[in-house]
Design a protein around this motif. Structure first.
Motif, short mmCIF file in Angstrom:
data_model
loop_
_atom_site.label_atom_id
_atom_site.label_comp_id
_atom_site.label_asym_id
_atom_site.label_seq_id
_atom_site.Cartn_x
_atom_site.Cartn_y
_atom_site.Cartn_z
N SER A 137 61.63 50.08 41.81
CA SER A 137 61.44 51.06 42.89
C SER A 137 60.01 51.56 43.03
CB SER A 137 62.37 52.25 42.68
OG SER A 137 61.97 52.96 41.52
N SER A 138 59.20 51.42 41.98
CA SER A 138 57.84 51.94 42.05
C SER A 138 56.87 50.99 41.35
CB SER A 138 57.76 53.33 41.42
OG SER A 138 58.12 53.26 40.05
N VAL A 139 55.60 51.11 41.69
CA VAL A 139 54.56 50.28 41.11
C VAL A 139 54.21 50.80 39.72
CG1 VAL A 139 52.15 49.56 41.33
CG2 VAL A 139 53.62 49.66 43.36
N ARG A 140 54.23 49.91 38.73
CA ARG A 140 53.86 50.27 37.36
C ARG A 140 52.38 50.08 37.11
NH1 ARG A 140 56.44 46.43 33.68
NH2 ARG A 140 54.41 45.51 33.44
N SER A 141 51.81 48.96 37.63
CA SER A 141 50.38 48.70 37.45
C SER A 141 49.91 47.70 38.49
CB SER A 141 50.09 48.16 36.04
OG SER A 141 50.66 46.88 35.87
N VAL A 142 48.60 47.71 38.70
CA VAL A 142 47.98 46.76 39.64
C VAL A 142 46.74 46.15 38.99
CG1 VAL A 142 48.82 47.98 41.68
CG2 VAL A 142 46.54 48.49 40.79
N GLU A 143 46.38 44.97 39.46
CA GLU A 143 45.14 44.30 39.05
C GLU A 143 44.50 43.74 40.30
OE1 GLU A 143 45.95 41.29 36.11
OE2 GLU A 143 47.34 42.61 35.04
N CYS A 144 43.18 43.81 40.35
CA CYS A 144 42.44 43.34 41.52
C CYS A 144 41.57 42.15 41.15
CB CYS A 144 41.58 44.47 42.08
SG CYS A 144 42.59 45.87 42.57
N TYR A 145 41.58 41.15 42.03
CA TYR A 145 40.77 39.96 41.84
C TYR A 145 40.10 39.59 43.15
CZ TYR A 145 43.14 39.15 37.40
OH TYR A 145 43.63 39.27 36.13
N HIS A 146 38.92 39.03 43.04
CA HIS A 146 38.21 38.49 44.20
C HIS A 146 37.88 37.04 43.88
CE1 HIS A 146 35.85 38.65 47.86
NE2 HIS A 146 34.88 38.02 47.22
N TYR A 147 38.60 36.11 44.50
CA TYR A 147 38.46 34.68 44.25
C TYR A 147 38.44 34.36 42.75
CZ TYR A 147 37.79 34.26 49.20
OH TYR A 147 37.99 34.30 50.55
N GLY A 148 39.42 34.89 42.03
CA GLY A 148 39.62 34.57 40.62
C GLY A 148 38.90 35.45 39.63
N LYS A 149 38.01 36.31 40.10
CA LYS A 149 37.27 37.18 39.18
C LYS A 149 37.87 38.58 39.23
CE LYS A 149 33.08 34.59 39.39
NZ LYS A 149 31.74 34.59 38.94
N ARG A 150 38.19 39.08 38.04
CA ARG A 150 38.80 40.40 37.93
C ARG A 150 37.81 41.48 38.36
NH1 ARG A 150 42.88 42.94 33.95
NH2 ARG A 150 43.27 44.82 35.13
N LYS A 151 38.29 42.42 39.15
CA LYS A 151 37.49 43.53 39.64
C LYS A 151 38.11 44.83 39.16
CE LYS A 151 34.75 41.06 42.23
NZ LYS A 151 33.36 40.94 41.96
N GLU A 152 37.27 45.79 38.89
CA GLU A 152 37.79 47.12 38.58
C GLU A 152 38.35 47.70 39.86
OE1 GLU A 152 37.99 48.33 35.51
OE2 GLU A 152 37.15 46.40 34.91
N GLU A 153 39.17 48.72 39.72
CA GLU A 153 39.78 49.32 40.92
C GLU A 153 38.71 49.76 41.90
OE1 GLU A 153 43.09 51.83 41.26
OE2 GLU A 153 43.81 51.28 39.27
#
Length: 159
Positions: A137-153
């Motif tokens: 029902s709710s989001v536990r965590s998210v991760e951000c990527y830009h063309y395969g490279k991890r980005k901070e929020e």
């Protein structure tokens, strides 16, 4: 030539000892392949005979047209889809903006979604990986990527 190949019918079929079909796979010149929008591999549960996995491949690569999933796995207990993967010419990819990977629990609650662009984790706006709470029902965590490279929020990385 020693390569698995059969036109119009599966080149490999596996049965259990009682004769129940477990899996069938289509091949063309040694590569898993099936035209016409039909799955190249189908797998059945050995206990119930229920279809639980369908895979679409062209020339050995996971592939399906029209933003349809190339891999579908169902829970044998509930029949609900627990995994959907969208691939284009072997790379995780979905061009309609939806997630390239959707993982659900056997009760149907959403567990995780992932976005890819030609095999690279990527989402222009929003998180590339979203993990959901146990009840979905709710989001536990998210991760951000830009063309395969991890980005901070960032402002562009919110559920």
């Amino acid at each position: 030539n020693g390569k698995l190949h059969r036109s119009g019918s599966p080149a490999e079929i596996y049965y259990d000892q009682s004769g129940r079909k477990l899996q069938e796979t289509f091949y063309c010149d040694g590569l898993e392949h099936r035209d016409g929008g039909l799955p190249s591999t189908t797998c059945f549960d050995p206990e119930t005979g229920v279809l639980h996995t369908q895979l679409w491949k062209i020339s050995g690569l996971a592939h399906r047209e029209n933003n349809l999933p190339s891999d579908i796995v169902r829970s044998v207990e509930t029949g609900l889809i627990v995994l959907e993967r969208y691939c284009f010419m072997g790379a995780l990819h979905r061009s309609d903006g939806g997630p390239s990977v959707r993982v659900s629990r056997s009760d149907g609650t959403l567990e995780r979604e992932e976005w890819f662009d030609m095999g690279h984790r990527h989402r222009p706006v929003g998180p590339s990986v979203v993990k959901y709470a146990e009840d979905g029902s709710s989001v536990r965590s998210v991760e951000c990527y830009h063309y395969g490279k991890r980005k901070e929020e960032s402002p562009n990385c919110r559920p």
